[in-house]
Design an enzyme around this catalytic site. Structure first.
Site, PDB file in Angstrom:
ATOM      1  N   GLU A 240       0.833  -1.216   0.000  1.00 34.56           N
ATOM      2  CA  GLU A 240       0.000   0.000   0.000  1.00 34.56           C
ATOM      3  C   GLU A 240       0.861   1.257   0.000  1.00 34.56           C
ATOM      4  OE1 GLU A 240      -1.955  -0.589   3.744  1.00 34.56           O
ATOM      5  OE2 GLU A 240      -3.344  -2.086   2.978  1.00 34.56           O
ATOM      6  N   PRO A 241       1.711   1.446  -0.998  1.00 35.92           N
ATOM      7  CA  PRO A 241       2.578   2.625  -1.002  1.00 35.92           C
ATOM      8  C   PRO A 241       1.786   3.898  -1.315  1.00 35.92           C
ATOM      9  CG  PRO A 241       2.777   1.505  -3.094  1.00 35.92           C
ATOM     10  CD  PRO A 241       1.872   0.642  -2.229  1.00 35.92           C
ATOM     11  N   GLY A 242       2.116   4.976  -0.639  1.00 34.86           N
ATOM     12  CA  GLY A 242       1.503   6.265  -0.915  1.00 34.86           C
ATOM     13  C   GLY A 242       2.571   7.299  -1.210  1.00 34.86           C
ATOM     14  N   ARG A 243       3.224   7.734  -0.152  1.00 34.44           N
ATOM     15  CA  ARG A 243       4.202   8.822  -0.257  1.00 34.44           C
ATOM     16  C   ARG A 243       5.309   8.544  -1.289  1.00 34.44           C
ATOM     17  NH1 ARG A 243       5.145  12.336   4.162  1.00 34.44           N
ATOM     18  NH2 ARG A 243       4.143  10.782   5.477  1.00 34.44           N
TER      19      ARG A 243
ATOM     20  N   CYS B 181      -2.761  34.122  10.144  1.00 34.89           N
ATOM     21  CA  CYS B 181      -2.535  34.772  11.435  1.00 34.89           C
ATOM     22  C   CYS B 181      -2.279  33.764  12.535  1.00 34.89           C
ATOM     23  CB  CYS B 181      -3.724  35.670  11.759  1.00 34.89           C
ATOM     24  SG  CYS B 181      -3.818  36.993  10.553  1.00 34.89           S
TER      25      CYS B 181
END
Ligand SMILES: *Cc1c(COP(=O)(O)O)cnc(C)c1O
Length: 419
Positions: free
Chosen positions: A275-278, A344
């Site tokens: 399950e690779p993402g990054r 802010c």
């Protein structure tokens, strides 16, 4: 390697100068490279070439843009989803339901039904309770749904605490020492087809050793399950491979990862799932921004105020994360500055005391490695809109997510008539 390179002194994505995108779409804007996504997908798959028929599911939460999912679906990737919304996206992008894995500790009743009715490939159960609920629903619909039990191996992934998921005190999975008993109990339920185990110990892992330790524990569990007479045909090893956020930073390559997996899973006799993402999307995107102005305060370095802010790219404010920052057309001069957004909050700071390309009002710059956990974590804080996304392919580009103006967000609000 990626396709974000300087040509004739100006930064291009593939063959498109970033200034052309800024002019056409405005800033801030996320820009993704199709060629880089494809390259990362292939390098990851090649890293697993020693394995027999691995199943690769892109972790949609890293970058859920429909065009990004289409690119990866066309590369043969399935989807790892953690909500009904992500499931809807994966299917809308043309990914096949059978290639979808549904993870997440808080799948609702409605989401479980959605997954069953879509016919997804596998539910990753995060608790015994979830297994009982899923079985009742599935059985009621006359179905038996393929499921895996996610275990918590109690391993320190040695990453940021907020993205560490495999320690005993984290909310994910079932404790390893109860996993066999729970698996056996779920395996006899009429609505479940218990077929495997799953593990995911965290994200942005820069060492392989914690993963190998976790996989060793999963291997021992598989043996124990089989000794009890349980069937185990699948093992989902999750995602987590880190990427370099700084020039010259070393992270394990997919080839090194694949070699470790082959070693750690020898003799398991299961279909392995990933399950690779990054590692797929991170370095396939940048956040393009323009300098609003620079200001001095006291004797310290100047503040470079850019038009992107923490609501657009949350990682620095949330995790203290580093993103390399480069001018789109560097003059060659350098400066030391604080890089901040307009919001802010003092937390709206991308970098302090950073040596960067000299920048002045109106100049363009990019935050690199913004293709994963970037646009998807955006909010409209300070009544700012949502940043658009652009996909580049060679010398062409398309807006793949519109800018959502503050007006459109406000239009969804109501003041009741009794006020
Ligand atoms: C987030 C997540 C992933 C992807 O992690 P990366 O570090 O982006 O590879 C994979 N599986 C599960 C269950 C996740 O929650």
């Amino acid at each position: 390697m990626d396709h974000f390179q300087f040509k004739n002194g100006v930064l291009h994505v593939e063959d498109v100068p970033l200034a052309a995108i800024a002019e056409a779409v405005g800033t801030p804007v996320y820009v993704y490279s199709r060629a880089t996504l494809i390259r990362h997908a292939r390098v990851f798959r090649d890293g697993l070439s020693a394995l027999d028929n691995p199943h690769i599911a892109f972790a949609v939460k890293a970058n859920p843009n429909l065009a990004v999912l289409k690119v990866l679906g066309d590369e043969g990737f399935g989807a790892d989803v953690v909500s009904g919304g992500e499931l809807t996206r994966a299917l809308a992008a043309g990914m096949r339901a059978a290639e979808v894995v549904f993870s997440g500790v808080g799948k609702t009743h409605a989401e479980l039904i959605q997954g069953i009715e879509a016919g997804i490939g596998q539910f990753n159960l995060e608790s015994e309770e979830e297994g009982y609920e899923l079985s009742v629903i599935a059985h009621g619909l006359g179905r038996r749904v393929p499921s895996a039990l996610r275990v918590n191996p109690d391993v320190d992934a040695r990453t940021h605490e907020k993205i560490s998921t495999g320690k005993r005190e984290n909310k994910f999975g079932v404790p390893l020492d109860r996993a066999a008993e729970i698996y056996a109990a779920l395996a006899v339920l009429p609505g479940l087809e218990m077929r495997g185990v799953a593990v995911h110990i965290g994200s942005q892992l820069t060492e392989l050793e914690p993963l190998e330790t976790a996989f060793g524990k999963v291997g021992a569990l598989i043996e124990e399950l089989r000794a009890r007479g349980c069937t185990v045909t699948h093992a989902d090893l999750g995602g987590g491979l880190g990427v370099p956020y700084r020039k010259n930073e070393e992270t394990p390559t997919p080839a090194e990862y694949g070699a470790m997996v082959a070693r750690a899973t020898q003799g398991w006799n299961v279909q392995l799932m990933f399950e690779p993402g990054r590692v797929i999307a991170g370095n396939a995107g940048v956040l393009l921004t323009r300098v609003v102005r620079t200001k001095r305060s006291g004797n310290g370095p100047p503040f470079v105020v850019v038009d992107a802010a923490m609501n657009d790219l949350m990682r620095p404010a949330m995790y203290g994360a580093w993103h390399d920052f480069d001018a789109v057309a560097p003059s060659g001069e350098r400066m030391t500055a604080h890089i901040v957004g307009p919001i802010c909050e003092t937390g709206d700071t991308f970098a302090m005391d950073r040596e960067i390309d000299a920048l002045a009002t109106g100049d363009l710059a990019v935050f690199r490695t913004a293709g994963a956990y970037g646009a998807t974590m955006a909010s409209s804080y300070n009544s700012r809109g949502f940043v658009p996304e652009v996909l580049v392919d060679g010398d062409r580009f398309a807006v793949v997510a519109d800018r959502i103006d503050p007006q459109a967000i406000m239009d969804a609000e109501r003041v009741p008539e009794w006020l």
